[in-house]
Design an enzyme around this catalytic site. Structure first.
Site: not given
Ligand SMILES: CC(C)(COP(=O)(O)OP(=O)(O)OC[C@H]1O[C@@H](n2cnc3c(N)ncnc32)[C@H](O)[C@@H]1OP(=O)(O)O)[C@@H](O)C(=O)NCCC(=O)NCCS
Length: 311
Positions: A110, A236, A266
């Site tokens: 990215c 980004h 993204n």
């Molecule tokens: C992926 C991301 C959105 C998840 O958000 P988060 O606040 O960290 O959420 P978590 O992973 O802790 O998940 C929280 C809960 O939501 C759930 N969950 C995950 N994805 C979900 C979705 N699409 N819809 C609903 N629930 C979801 C998880 O299972 C978890 O449930 P639990 O508490 O029962 O275990 C976030 O971590 C993120 O954006 N990370 C960076 C990713 C990124 O930018 N990647 C590319 C980089 S170039």
């Protein structure tokens, strides 16, 4: 020493829009969850990396008033080329009819567009005069559409800029930095072109904010410019919360950070030119502005550049 500046920009998004409500039909997720955790409302899916890159390039060249035949080099940033070879840069070079141009693909995930842009300035500093810098991706091909933790995040798209040598040494690149952290490689992976993105979301989030803070700090220091002197931030587009957290850490007003992620998701190496284009259309970026761009991605890689926009 030759200076360079951006004289044209173009973008391309597939026609097909996939909303969060569409994803609700096949995944255990909800529009509200996706918006709250990421800021994403919809993403565009479809077409090929080459087609998207070509459309963006044609628009950038038209804006610059540059004939493809006069291009010296195409630097094509992508993580999702249509083939390993022929490389994406050559596919676009042929389709444009840029017979005199060299072409190279660059993969920094990215951060690809940032690395490609900085490379473009470097090539011009060594004597060529017209470089097309492209970021084009079809991440939808490597997303597991049954995995709600990644499928909600990504989209397809492309952006391109034309970089041209200036007649004086008045360079629009005021400062830049590239960094990487291979030791964090396992947190965001796609180990096979036919495989899927695997991600430790929370750790990627944390590392991304740290990466932006580091690279922006170094670029501003090298340029001798304070964060308050920056007119627009182009980060980004991976998650609105990452952008806001990064703004907080560097002491920037989040209102000056341009966002397009709500409509695109993204788009990896396409996200920075898509965001610049949005800034130009809304007036958030105007001639004479200092624009700070920063990317981060798998690898991990990160990079930033401070530009003076316009002639
Ligand atoms: C992926 C991301 C959105 C998840 O958000 P988060 O606040 O960290 O959420 P978590 O992973 O802790 O998940 C929280 C809960 O939501 C759930 N969950 C995950 N994805 C979900 C979705 N699409 N819809 C609903 N629930 C979801 C998880 O299972 C978890 O449930 P639990 O508490 O029962 O275990 C976030 O971590 C993120 O954006 N990370 C960076 C990713 C990124 O930018 N990647 C590319 C980089 S170039």
């Amino acid at each position: 020493m030759t200076g360079a500046r951006i004289t044209g920009i173009g973008t391309s998004l597939p026609d097909r829009v996939v909303t969060n409500f569409d994803l609700e039909q096949t995944l255990d997720t909800s529009h509200d969850w996706i918006v709250e955790r990421t800021g994403i409302h919809e993403r565009h899916i479809g077409e090929s990396t080459t087609q998207l890159g070509l459309e963006a390039s044609q628009k950038a060249l038209a804006m610059a008033g540059v004939d493809p035949v006069d291009l010296d080099l195409i630097v094509f940033a992508t993580t999702t080329p249509d083939s390993l070879f022929p490389i994406g840069g050559c596919l676009v070079q042929d389709a444009l009819g840029a017979h005199r141009s060299g072409a190279v693909d660059l993969n920094a995930a990215c951060s690809g567009f940032m690395y490609a842009l900085i490379a473009g300035y470097g090539y011009i500093g060594r004597g060529i005069s017209k470089v097309l810098v492209v970021g084009a991706e079809t991440l939808s091909r490597i997303v597991d559409w049954d995995d709600r933790s990644t499928a909600i995040l990504f989209g397809d798209g492309a952006g391109a800029v034309v970089l041209e040598a200036t007649t004086d040494a008045n360079d629009s690149l005021l400062g830049w930095h590239t960094g990487s952290k291979g030791s964090a490689g396992s947190i965001l992976r796609c180990t096979d072109m036919r495989g899927f993105i695997e991600m430790e979301g929370k750790e990627v989030f944390r590392q991304a904010v740290l990466a932006i803070e580091e690279t922006v700090g170094i670029t501003l220091e090298r340029a001798g410019v304070g964060v308050d002197e920056v007119d627009a931030f182009v980060f980004h587009q991976a998650n609105v919360r990452i952008i806001d957290a990064a703004c907080k850490r560097i002491g920037a007003d989040p209102a000056r950070s341009i966002k397009v992620i709500q409509h695109t998701g993204n788009t990896s190496s396409a996200s920075i030119p898509l965001t610049i284009d949005e800034g130009l259309r809304t007036g958030a970026i105007a001639n004479g502005d200092t624009v700070l761009m920063a990317g981060f991605g798998a690898g991990m890689t990160y990079a930033s550049a401070l530009l003076r926009w316009g002639p």
